[in-house]
Write a protein that holds these residues in place. Structure first.
Motif: not given
Length: 225
Positions: A33, A37-38
């Motif tokens: 996760r 998110d990057e």
């Protein structure tokens, strides 16, 4: 040596593809996760065993493999060579709770791009993933100096390096970054990167750490004292 002078993620046209191999499902899912998110990273799968890892390396084409040492069907460190043989361009970060020199030396000899302690934050792991994708060594200069002298010499064809490539290799073994080497040699960072790329190609290495390991094993580089 750190990821500080790694190639900026924006230089890549595609996100860095990461496969996570860990039998701790909660930890693996949390890391996935964080990666997703990057903007420049993407998880391409999870594997909880070496058997699954071998299958998913071939189907998901990862750039970086985050590999737990202790897996239900074997030792991740012992499997590094086999996993890299499936995808030679892939760099491997070993995730371990052990700081034993024996474990780390085996990982280095196997071709790992670096080591990650399980005590590190998820943010530090993402930085190490970026460093591995850029061919940087995710290991401190102090640890490097401790581990390199312990590598075992092997009999293998020895490539010919130019004098400048030998100089760059020796500085890498001292733990210097590309920027520090460039300053020492009074050349650009891009020039240093080109030298690193060329000597790595000659050695059949895909990361700085692997290049140093191979160079010492083949007698091209004296281990740090």
């Amino acid at each position: 040596m750190t990821e500080a002078d790694a190639v900026h993620p924006g230089a890549r046209s595609e996100p860095i593809r990461v496969l996570i191999v860990d039998d701790h499902e909660v930890m693996a899912a949390s890391l996935a996760r964080v990666l997703d998110d990057e903007p420049d990273l993407v998880s391409v799968g999870l594997a909880s065993s070496l058997a699954q890892a071998r299958a998913r390396v071939q189907t998901s084409a990862p750039d970086v493999l985050v590999l737990d040492r202790r897996l239900p069907d074997g030792d991740g460190v012992e499997a590094i060579r086999d996993l890299k043989a499936l995808r030679p361009s892939m760099n491997i970060l070993v995730l371990t709770g052990s700081s034993s020199d024996d474990v780390l030396v085996r990982a280095l000899e196997g071709g790992a791009a670096g080591f990650l302690s399980k005590t590190r934050s998820l943010g530090e792991v993402t930085s190490a993933v970026r460093a591995a994708a850029a061919g940087e060594a995710s290991v401190s200069s102090e640890m490097l100096a401790r581990l390199l002298p312990r590598l075992t010499r092997v009999s293998a064809p020895t490539p010919t390096l130019t004098r400048r490539e030998e100089e760059v290799l020796a500085m890498l073994a001292q733990g210097l970054s590309n920027a520090a080497i460039a300053a020492e040699l009074t050349v650009s960072v891009n020039t240093v990167r080109n030298h690193v790329s060329n000597l790595s190609a000659k050695l059949g290495a895909h990361s700085k750490l692997e290049a140093m390991s191979i160079a010492i094993q083949r007698g091209l580089l004296a281990p740090p004292q």
